[in-house]
Design an enzyme around this catalytic site. Sequence first.
Site, PDB file in Angstrom:
ATOM      1  CB  SER A 100      -8.107   3.120   2.691  1.00  0.00           C
ATOM      2  OG  SER A 100      -7.349   2.633   3.849  1.00  0.00           O
TER       3      SER A 100
ATOM      4  CB  SER B 182      -8.397   0.474   5.750  1.00  0.00           C
ATOM      5  OG  SER B 182      -8.890   1.357   5.430  1.00  0.00           O
TER       6      SER B 182
ATOM      7  CE  LYS C  73      -3.718   1.798   2.843  1.00  0.00           C
ATOM      8  NZ  LYS C  73      -4.682   1.569   4.042  1.00  0.00           N
TER       9      LYS C  73
HETATM   10  N1  GLN Z   1     -13.136   3.406   6.216  1.00  0.00           N
HETATM   11  C1  GLN Z   1     -12.706   3.755   7.481  1.00  0.00           C
HETATM   12  C2  GLN Z   1     -12.417   5.219   7.226  1.00  0.00           C
HETATM   13  O1  GLN Z   1     -12.343   5.896   6.322  1.00  0.00           O
HETATM   14  C3  GLN Z   1     -11.481   2.971   7.747  1.00  0.00           C
HETATM   15  C4  GLN Z   1     -10.362   3.524   7.134  1.00  0.00           C
HETATM   16  C5  GLN Z   1      -9.056   2.722   7.508  1.00  0.00           C
HETATM   17  O2  GLN Z   1      -9.241   1.632   8.009  1.00  0.00           O
HETATM   18  N2  GLN Z   1      -7.721   3.322   7.313  1.00  0.00           N
HETATM   19  O3  GLN Z   1     -11.686   5.932   8.214  1.00  0.00           O
END
Ligand code: GLN
Length: 486
Positions: free
Chosen positions: A154, A178, A79
């Site tokens: 994400s 994420s 990532k």
């Molecule tokens: N979807 C969640 C957010 O937007 C989790 C994102 C994540 O785990 N980085 O904060």
Amino acid sequence: MDITGLTIRELSDRLKQGELSSTGLTEAYLKRIEEVDGKIHAYITVSREEALEQASEADRRIKEGKDVTALTGIPIALKDIFCTRGLRTTCASRILEDFTPPYDATVVKRLKDAGAVILGKLNMDEFAMGSSNENSAFFKTLNPWDTGCVPGGSSGGSAAAVAASECAASVGTDTGGSIRQPASCCGVVGLKPTYGRVSRLGMVAFASSLDQAGPLTRCVEDAAIVLNVIAGHDPGDATSIDAPVPDYTDGIGQGIKGMKIGIPGEYFVEGLDGEVDAAVRQAMEVLKDAGAETVDISLPHTEYAISVYYLVATAEASSNLARYDGVKYGLRVDEGRGLLEMYKLTRDRGFGPEVKRRIMLGTYSLSAGYYDAYYRKASQVRTLIKRDFEEAFKVCDLILTPTSPTAAFRLGERMEDPLTMYLSDIFTISCNLAGIPGISLPCGFTSGGLPIGLQLLSRPLEEQTLLRAAYTYEQSTDWHKRRPDV
Ligand code: GLN
């Protein structure tokens, strides 16, 4: 046979037996990326030259039989949130678009030391804020099972790249889901370790009390293999846990006879898609047939998890992102009208709309006069959520839930309404608030052909229990063997 679709174990055996070279394998992945990434858009940066150099070094190591690990010569991708020395690290943000770190994140260093080949950096929601990859400042990654759908987020690029065989495995991060939610959307395995199990040094910070790195892989054993390499104490991260790292592949096949699996009533409620519900209930039967026992449990503070998360995570993000001021890192927009104007222009052009929304929410909830009502209150409720799990784990060894209330949704579908988007993580967020480990693995498909994910949670530092149960489930089913036709 297409070698890009094999598991790490299969590839590693072939490398060690000399049936395959890391250079040949790396070339096969680079070719695969050339062929399919134009459809999936998982990669922000492909590090072709470096990958080939690392592969030839791995071939040398294997030939000499020196320091060969299960990851030596295996092409993986990261990532784009992990600092990579000499390789651009963008966090999918304009503000870091041209940022090349002078050092490797601990995760990256450990992977390189183990002899892994780094193919490149994967797309994500900007600063890991999102559930669909649509918040990337550059482009949208598409779901390999249906390119009209999002890959989740994400770590959407990380999940899509594994599903589309554009790497053997990837490493993502999980702050509120994420790793697990995109794994579920793309039909791969995603593991979020215990908070502190994997070092955060060199991982661009979003919400420091929640962020955790972990593997996205084709199967459960591969997740254990990657975790073996990236887990461990790091004096450079004050929150890293100083506990011995077991071999996570040990005992993975021992079965789950007598294991108690808790089913939280609060997770099987209105809003849960019928096909997801059915697949997850079917998975319970599979685990029961394997000798586990299910018990009904309650996690009474579940309903507050989203609110608590969006106060804690935004507060931490507003502090963490204060460092992007145009002076120290990345973008600087300076039109000669003074320092304050430079800060403003840089942050205005450098951050996308979701990142700005989070900074504003977080700054507000931390401000004098509101701190007690919002941030402090959220921290207190967070403790209650953590206690819910402690109580539950007195009567069960694992907790089973759907990973996400629905399968992958259509591109654009949730972009107009941030709240609907935030609800995508309703089943994954509590685990981060409590700091416990969680895994998502494929447990079926919708009638539309989209993967469905099963989530298992365990006590802190019991990743082995999690992997054992997940492996047992996987051995009894073959969902993980299906591949999208890209
Ligand atoms: N979807 C969640 C957010 O937007 C989790 C994102 C994540 O785990 N980085 O904060």
